[in-house]
Enzyme design. Structure first.
Site, PDB file in Angstrom:
ATOM      1  N   SER A 184       0.843  -1.196   0.000  1.00 36.52           N
ATOM      2  CA  SER A 184       0.000   0.000   0.000  1.00 36.52           C
ATOM      3  C   SER A 184       0.878   1.244   0.000  1.00 36.52           C
ATOM      4  CB  SER A 184      -0.886   0.026   1.251  1.00 36.52           C
ATOM      5  OG  SER A 184      -0.119   0.332   2.411  1.00 36.52           O
ATOM      6  N   ASP A 185       0.395   2.319  -0.645  1.00 35.75           N
ATOM      7  CA  ASP A 185       1.012   3.602  -0.360  1.00 35.75           C
ATOM      8  C   ASP A 185       0.830   3.844   1.132  1.00 35.75           C
ATOM      9  OD1 ASP A 185       2.232   6.067  -0.555  1.00 35.75           O
ATOM     10  OD2 ASP A 185       0.986   6.799  -2.189  1.00 35.75           O
ATOM     11  N   TRP A 186       1.699   4.656   1.700  1.00 38.44           N
ATOM     12  CA  TRP A 186       1.732   4.813   3.151  1.00 38.44           C
ATOM     13  C   TRP A 186       0.422   5.453   3.634  1.00 38.44           C
ATOM     14  CZ3 TRP A 186       5.274   2.205   1.306  1.00 38.44           C
ATOM     15  CH2 TRP A 186       6.386   1.756   2.010  1.00 38.44           C
TER      16      TRP A 186
ATOM     17  N   ALA B 189      -2.632   4.128   2.829  1.00 39.83           N
ATOM     18  CA  ALA B 189      -3.659   3.978   1.788  1.00 39.83           C
ATOM     19  C   ALA B 189      -4.673   2.884   2.073  1.00 39.83           C
ATOM     20  CB  ALA B 189      -2.988   3.696   0.436  1.00 39.83           C
TER      21      ALA B 189
END
Length: 805
Positions: free
Chosen positions: A231-233, A235
């Site tokens: 995941s994006d941080w 997300a």
């Protein structure tokens, strides 16, 4: 290790151990299982250098980082159009990763530049998916051939910073495939990146972190991706849905706050242990493979890497205009004007901000070379920077000089991760400075520092040359010196269009939108595809860039005059350096589509090659087009489709400077395939010349579904995904927003870019509070905050109970 070894480890893991592997240990480390030897490995921000934070704990994602080499940002190196250079930069960044014991670089960013106003455009490559795909693949190849992993990001349709953590990108399937997924698809299929990072936003109304369609059906089953999805941080929306979708790793670490929800889902049969094991197996494999390539005893040759950074900046700079003013001679009297000549703006602001080994401004480079010059700042670097006194001093310094080098552009306050630009203009003082200088000297040469296109106003007429350095990395001042004094011949070409104004672009009507959705009503018409179709003039076209020499094209030949869908076609032609100095030319091949029932761009980039030539030297260039060069994504058959017909072939120095023309006949392999026809239901897409907006009915026709709700939030219908600024519609939410924003302002006092912090807080959804506090605020606490914002009974009790847990 073998597959069987990974399976043996999997079989010995407890449920708690399995679940621990599915989220980070800290902001950057994965979780280890010591008793079975599963290692913890480190990821770090990139992509134009290593931003390895010195601390592993805490809740501040922007802590001080280790020293590394800051290469030019993606907007800059993209202008090199040089795959060999991108591979070399990637390999060098991998060397530094090894020395810093980093196993995965978070990059490259291959999101398409839909609008010039996206605040993070400096981290992205191009408005064109073909160029993005090839340059992105070269970078990935360079990093991974040295044993370091990458994280291809941000997957997908993440094209703005405005409420990026919750907005729904409403894009039709064809545009999604042809424009926004194309680079991801090419890089996954050709390079198998170690990881793919899913973006914050929603698509088809579903968060990417929850989307089985995007993370498994397309990415894995269709494209064959073998790595992990991270995941994006911050997300992650619903960790249980993420497991079903195929999201392997949640970042940053949050002390396993979602594990109880996963266990509950297992107990209730909403997911199976097989669903979990599939992800855990991939995480075990990822950890061991990364650890095997972790560096030991590596040293960084900063001096050599600095030279590569200088080379990359010099080969990527774009000479936009030159009326014989450049290159300068050593003996000419020179005034250097502009604070950006002294304080080098060499990178963008945000998570990619590198703690550079050293930086060399243009002023410092001039001093190092013993070059005589007069300097005046001309403006300040705060706000619009206007100072009547500084402009007067600059004009005095410019009087009588044979050349006046004016350094202007965008400051960090004007473009950054975390917020989008409001307009394309530079700080007002920069344009005024050029105007005033032109009154006392005719020899004005502008050097631009910017991470995305700016408005080139009437001040351009007062200049003799414009050199666009973009964001050139730590050696940018030295590269600018070499270019200005002719030690290096400019060879960069724009990887994006410079429009006359932002309003000229159809996208401007649909960017950034909100509060719930952003509608991609322009469909495939992004960048030059739109300007060509609409017949609109631009300031500088896609692919434009001048040189100190000239090039001649001739003798176009095709390997065959007729092909069948699935074949390849090779074009050969000659390029000659007709000038007196060595230089490099980027030869570009565009395909012109035949008439069709489906709307298409006038032409599309489908091949390019950078050719280095000595003075008077001639070389034969060969460029091969694959089957997709003649295809569009046909939503009626859910596949790529090349229609039969005669396709034009254009070879040129830019999208507007075409030197050679040819044609090839294509015979479709799908003669019975239906072709979508929107000529009656959505006629605007066929007649962009007279289209100023796309109606709901026309957009609905190409979208193929209802247009999602985009109404304002009100008290009572706020959700866990409403942002801090959106919950301010209620009294409690307003107070919460004020407290958080005031707190952000205090933190921002010592920040490199305070606006990034304050704007990011405003756009943060409530659900992110838990993740970004490392689990200190429990999901129950956040639910209590939401209830208080909505005026729901029992919110305060829930908030307090959450703290106790």
């Amino acid at each position: 290790m073998s597959e069987q070894k990974y399976l043996d480890i999997l079989s010995k893991l407890t449920l708690d151990e399995k679940l621990s592997l599915l989220s980070g240990k800290t902001y950057w480390l994965t979780q280890e299982i010591d008793r079975l030897g599963v290692p913890s490995v480190w990821m770090s921000d990139g992509p134009h250098g290593m931003r390895k934070e010195k601390q592993t704990g805490g809740t501040n994602i922007m802590q001080e980082s280790e020293t590394s080499t800051c290469f030019p940002t993606a907007v800059t190196t993209a202008s090199s159009w040089d795959t060999d250079l991108l591979e070399q930069v990637g390999a060098t960044i991998a060397d530094e990763a090894k020395a810093l014991k980093v196993t995965t670089v978070l990059g490259p960013g291959v999101n398409i530049k839909r609008s010039p106003l996206c605040g993070r455009n400096f981290e992205y490559i191009s408005e064109d998916p073909f160029l993005t795909a090839r340059l992105g693949a070269a970078y990935v190849h360079g990093v991974q051939k040295n044993g370091i992993g990458v994280s291809l990001k941000h997957y997908c349709a993440n094209n703005e910073e405005h409420i990026r953590m919750s907005i729904d990108s409403v894009v039709d399937d064809r545009a999604l495939r042809e424009i926004y997924l194309s680079a991801f698809e090419h890089i996954v299929k050709t390079e198998q990146p170690t990881t793919v990072m899913c973006s914050y936003n929603r698509i088809y109304g579903t968060y990417l972190s929850d989307s089985k369609k995007m993370l498994t059906d397309i990415l894995r089953d269709e494209w064959g991706f073998k790595g992990i999805v991270v995941s994006d941080w911050g997300a992650v929306n619903d960790r249980v849905e993420g497991i079903k979708a195929g999201l392997d790793l949640e970042m940053p670490g949050n002390k396993g706050m979602n594990n109880k929800y996963i266990k509950k889902a297992l107990d209730e049969g909403r997911i199976t242990i097989e669903d979990v094991d599939k992800l855990v197996y991939r995480m075990i494999k990822f950890a061991f493979e990364c650890k095997a390539n972790e560096g030991e005893g590596y040293d960084i040759d900063f001096a050599a890497h600095h030279e590569l950074a200088k080379k990359a900046a010099a080969q990527s700079a774009v000479l936009l205009k030159n009326e014989g003013a450049l290159p300068l001679k050593d003996y000419q009297s020179v005034a250097v004007i502009g604070a950006l000549a002294d304080k080098l703006r060499y990178q963008g602001a945000g998570s990619s901000h590198i703690n550079a080994w050293k930086t060399v401004s243009f002023k410092k480079a001039m001093e190092n070379k013993g070059q005589a010059f007069t300097y005046a700042p001309g403006y300040t670097l705060k706000g619009d920077g206007y100072s009547k006194k500084l402009i007067a001093e600059a004009c005095e310094a410019a009087k009588g000089k044979e050349a006046v080098l004016v350094f202007i552009g965008l400051t960090d306050a004007f473009e950054s991760e975390g917020f989008d630009r409001k307009h394309m203009d530079m700080p007002a003082s920069h344009a005024v400075l050029v105007e005033e200088l032109s009154k006392v000297n005719d020899n004005i040469i502008v050097v631009l520092s910017c991470g995305s296109p700016i408005t080139i106003g009437d001040w351009e007429k007062k200049t003799k040359a414009i050199l666009n350095m973009y964001l050139p990395g730590q050696a940018g001042g030295e590269a600018a010196y070499d270019l200005i004094y002719g030690k290096t011949n400019p060879s960069g070409k724009l990887a994006e269009t410079f429009p006359l104004s932002n309003d000229d672009n159809l996208v401007s009507a649909y960017f950034p939108m909100g509060p719930r959705t952003v509608e991609y009503r322009e469909s495939i018409y992004v960048g030059y595809r739109y300007f060509d179709k609409a017949g609109k003039a631009v300031k500088y076209p896609f692919g434009h860039g001048l040189s100190y020499t000239s090039f001649e094209y001739s003798d176009l030949k095709l390997s065959k005059n007729e092909i069948t869908e699935g074949d390849t076609l090779t074009l050969s032609f000659k390029v000659k350096n007709t000038g007196t100095v060595a230089g490099a030319e980027v030869a570009q091949v565009y395909v012109v589509n035949p008439e069709s029932k489906i709307y298409k761009a006038e032409k599309e980039l489908k091949g390019f090659k950078k050719v280095f030539l000595e003075a008077k030297e001639e070389k034969t260039v060969e460029i091969t087009l694959d089957e997709k060069a003649f295809s569009f994504y046909n939503v009626l058959i859910s596949d790529w489709h090349a229609e039969s017909g005669s396709y034009g072939l254009l070879v040129g120095s830019s999208s507007k400077d075409i030197r050679l023309e040819g044609a090839v006949s294509v015979n479709t392999a799908k003669p019975d395939a239906p072709v979508p026809d929107y000529s009656e239901s959505a006629p605007c897409y066929y007649n962009m010349e007279s289209t100023t907006f796309v109606t709901d009915d026309e957009f609905r026709a190409v979208l193929g579904r209802e247009i999602p709700d985009n109404s304002e939030f009100v008290k009572g219908n706020l959700t866990i995904n409403s942002s801090v600024s959106q919950v301010a519609v209620s009294p409690f939410g307003k107070a919460l927003c004020k407290i958080l924003c005031n707190g952000a302002k205090v933190v921002a006092l010592t920040a490199e870019n305070p606006d990034m912090i304050t704007e990011s807080i405003k756009d943060m959804p409530l659900r992110s509070f838990s993740g970004f506090t490392g689990g200190l605020l429990s999901p129950t606490t956040v639910e209590g905050i939401l209830d208080l914002c909505n005026g729901t009974k029992g919110g305060f009790k829930k908030l307090i109970s959450g703290f106790r847990k």
